[in-house]
Design a protein around this motif. Structure first.
Motif, short mmCIF file in Angstrom:
data_model
loop_
_atom_site.label_atom_id
_atom_site.label_comp_id
_atom_site.label_asym_id
_atom_site.label_seq_id
_atom_site.Cartn_x
_atom_site.Cartn_y
_atom_site.Cartn_z
N LYS A 50 0.87 -1.18 0.00
CA LYS A 50 0.00 0.00 0.00
C LYS A 50 0.90 1.22 0.00
N TYR A 51 0.69 2.11 -0.96
CA TYR A 51 1.66 3.18 -1.15
C TYR A 51 1.04 4.35 -1.92
N ARG A 52 1.48 5.57 -1.56
CA ARG A 52 1.11 6.77 -2.31
C ARG A 52 2.34 7.26 -3.08
N PRO A 53 2.40 7.03 -4.37
CA PRO A 53 3.58 7.46 -5.14
C PRO A 53 3.81 8.97 -5.08
N GLU A 54 2.74 9.75 -4.98
CA GLU A 54 2.88 11.21 -4.96
C GLU A 54 3.33 11.73 -3.60
N ASP A 55 3.36 10.86 -2.59
CA ASP A 55 3.76 11.28 -1.24
C ASP A 55 4.64 10.20 -0.61
N PRO A 56 5.92 10.11 -1.03
CA PRO A 56 6.79 9.02 -0.56
C PRO A 56 6.98 8.97 0.95
N ARG A 57 6.86 10.13 1.64
CA ARG A 57 7.08 10.17 3.08
C ARG A 57 5.79 10.01 3.89
N TYR A 58 4.70 9.65 3.23
CA TYR A 58 3.42 9.47 3.92
C TYR A 58 3.57 8.39 4.99
N ILE A 59 3.12 8.71 6.21
CA ILE A 59 3.41 7.84 7.35
C ILE A 59 2.77 6.47 7.26
N ASN A 60 1.70 6.32 6.46
CA ASN A 60 1.02 5.03 6.36
C ASN A 60 1.52 4.19 5.18
#
Length: 424
Positions: free
Chosen positions: A89-99
Motif C-alpha cells: 500500500k503506497y502513495r507514489p505522490e507522497d513518498p514520506r506518507y506515514i502510512n
C-alpha cells in the motif's frame, strides 16, 4: 530426535486432533490465502506485463547511467511486480506518507493506496523540561551528562528513543534505560546494525533517536553512516571515550579518527561539548559558539574543545601571571564551524591562533580551523594534536607525552610570540 512412549503417543495424537471450530477457521484462512496466491488470469497477466516493463526500464536506466546491475534487476522483476503492485500500500505522490508500506525502489510505480491508520506525530519544539542543575565547580563526565540529558528529554516527549551497543553502563544511556525501558533498544556488540536500527526508528520523522557506543566502535559502522547521510536520516549518534584522555584503555578503545570520519559526511553536525552543561545543550541541539576567556590585551587566540579546553584555560591562567594574555574559544560544534567568530577574534589578536585537540592532526579541529582561515592574510596558525598511535597510560601522562597539556600550550604561546617579535 525425540522418542515417545505409548502413553505419550496417545496424548500427542489427542493434541493433534483439531476441533470443528478450528477446522472451520483454518478452512476460511486457507480460502483467503488461496484467493491471494491464485489471482485471476487478468491480474496475473497484468503483473507479467509489469515485470516486462520493469526489465526494460532497468536495462534503459543502467545503460543511460553507465553503471548498475541490469541482470540482477531483471532477475527479480516478477518479485518486484507482485510485491509492489499486488501487495504493498503506497502513495507514489507522497513518498514520506506515514502510512506507506516501506519499499526501496526509485521508479515511477502506481500501487494501491495505503491504509490510513498511523496516528499523527509532531517532533517540533522539542526542549528540555528543565535547565542543567550542576553546581559551580562540580565535576561531571560529559558521558554521564549525556545519559542524564536524554533521560530528561525522554520525560518531555514520548517519541524519544535510545539505542546502545552493549555499552550503556559506559555511555550512561542506562539512565534512560532505567527510566524509559520500553523506549530503549539494546543492540549489543553489533554497531553496524545499531546504526541501521536507528535509521529505521527515525524513518518518516516518527521518533527522535539517540544511539550511543564508544566513539572508536563507530568506525566499523562507517558504511551504514554513509548511507544514513545519503538517505538524509535524522539520527543522533553519541561516541564516548574519544581522544587519548581515555587513558589506560589503550589505543584500540580511543576514538581519534571519529571527528575526521564524521566531518567527511554530508549534512552531519558535529558537537564537541566540554562540560556537563554544554553536553545537555548539545543533546537539545542548541548549537552555539562561545568565547570563554578573553581580555582587551589578548595577544593570541586559542581554539580548544573537549578535554583540551580545560588544559587551555589552565594555560591561560598560568600565562596571565607572566603578563601574557590569551583568549580561549570553545567552538562547541566542529561542523558547522563558526568561522566568523574565530576569524574576528584572531584578527583582534594580530592574526595569532593556536588549536589544540586530543585527536589526530588529520581531519580534526585543527584542519577545520585551517580551512576556515586559509584565505585570511596575516594569520599564523599552529596546531597541537596527537602525532602518532598512542599507548596506554594515565590521562595526564598521555596529554603530556603528546604535547597537548597545559605546559605544552604555554610553550606554544611563548614560541609564537617570540617568533612574532623576531619577525619584526
Amino acid at each position: 530426535m525425540r522418542r515417545f512412549h505409548g502413553d505419550q503417543l496417545n496424548q500427542h495424537a489427542a493434541l493433534r486432533r483439531p476441533c470443528q471450530s478450528a477446522c472451520s477457521l483454518r478452512d476460511k484462512k486457507f480460502a483467503v490465502m488461496e484467493d491471494y496466491h491464485k489471482p485471476d488470469q487478468q491480474t496475473v497477466q497484468a503483473l507479467r506485463n509489469m515485470a516486462i516493463r520493469l526489465r526494460i526500464n532497468s536495462i534503459k536506466a543502467t545503460t543511460a547511467a553507465g553503471a548498475g546491475y541490469p541482470t540482477s534487476c531483471c532477475s527479480v522483476a516478477e518479485i518486484m511486480s507482485v510485491l509492489f503492485f499486488h501487495t504493498m500500500k503506497y502513495r507514489p505522490e507522497d513518498p514520506r506518507y506515514i502510512n506507506n508500506d516501506r519499499f526501496i525502489l526509485s521508479k515511477r510505480l502506481y500501487p494501491a493506496a495505503p491504509t490510513e491508520d498511523s496516528p499523527p506525530v509532531s517532533l517540533r519544539n522539542i526542549r528540555m523540561p528543565s535547565a542543567p542543575s550542576y553546581k559551580t565547580g562540580e565535576k561531571v563526565s560529559t558521558r554521564k551528562a549525556y545519559g542524564t540529558a536524554i533521560a530528561k528529554l525522554g520525560r518531555y516527549n514520548e517519541r524519544v528513543v535510545a539505542l546502545d551497543g552493549d555499552t550503556n553502563n559506559l555511555t550512561y544511556s542506562e539512565i534512560f534505560k532505567n527510566e524509559h525501558p520500553n523506549r530503549f533498544v539494546e543492540c549489543y556488540i553489533a554497531q553496524q546494525n545499531m546504526v541501521s536500527v536507528a535509521m529505521g526508528c527515525a524513518a518518516r520523522d516518527r521518533n527522535i533517536v539517540f544511539a550511543s557506543t564508544l566513539a572508536s566502535f563507530f568506525t566499523r559502522a562507517y558504511d551504514q553512516l554513509r548511507m544514513a547521510a545519503i538517505s538524509e536520516s535524522n539520527i543522533n549518534l553519541c561516541g564516548s571515550h574519544c581522544g587519548v584522555s581515555t587513558g589506560e584503555e589503550g589505543p584500540s578503545q580511543m576514538g581519534l579518527e571519529d571527528m575526521s570520519m564524521f566531518r567527511a559526511l554530508p549534512t552531519a553536525t558535529i558537537f564537541y561539548p566540554s562540560d556537563g552543561v554544554s553536553t545537555e545543550k548539545a543533546v537539545e541541539l542548541a548549537a552555539i559558539t562561545k568565547v570563554v576567556y578573553q581580555s582587551k590585551d589578548d595577544q593570541v587566540t586559542m581554539v580548544a574543545a573537549g578535554v583540551t579546553l580545560h588544559e587551555a584555560l589552565a594555560a591561560a591562567e598560568h600565562l596571565k601571571k607572566e603578563r601574557i594574555y590569551v583568549r580561549v574559544i570553545d567552538p562547541f560544534t566542529i561542523k558547522p564551524l563558526d568561522a566568523k567568530t574565530i576569524i574576528d577574534h584572531t584578527r583582534a589578536t594580530r592574526g595569532r591562533i593556536i588549536t589544540m585537540e586530543d585527536h589526530y592532526y588529520e581531519g580534526g579541529l585543527g584542519e577545520a580551523v585551517a580551512a576556515a582561515v586559509v584565505n585570511e592574510s596575516g594569520f599564523t596558525l599552529q596546531r597541537l594534536a596527537v602525532s602518532h598511535t598512542p599507548r596506554s597510560g594515565k590521562p595526564h601522562e598521555l596529554l603530556k607525552v603528546y604535547g597537548i597539556d597545559r605546559d605544552a600550550i604555554v610553550q606554544a604561546v611563548r614560541k609564537m610570540l617570540n617568533n612574532s617579535a623576531n619577525a619584526k
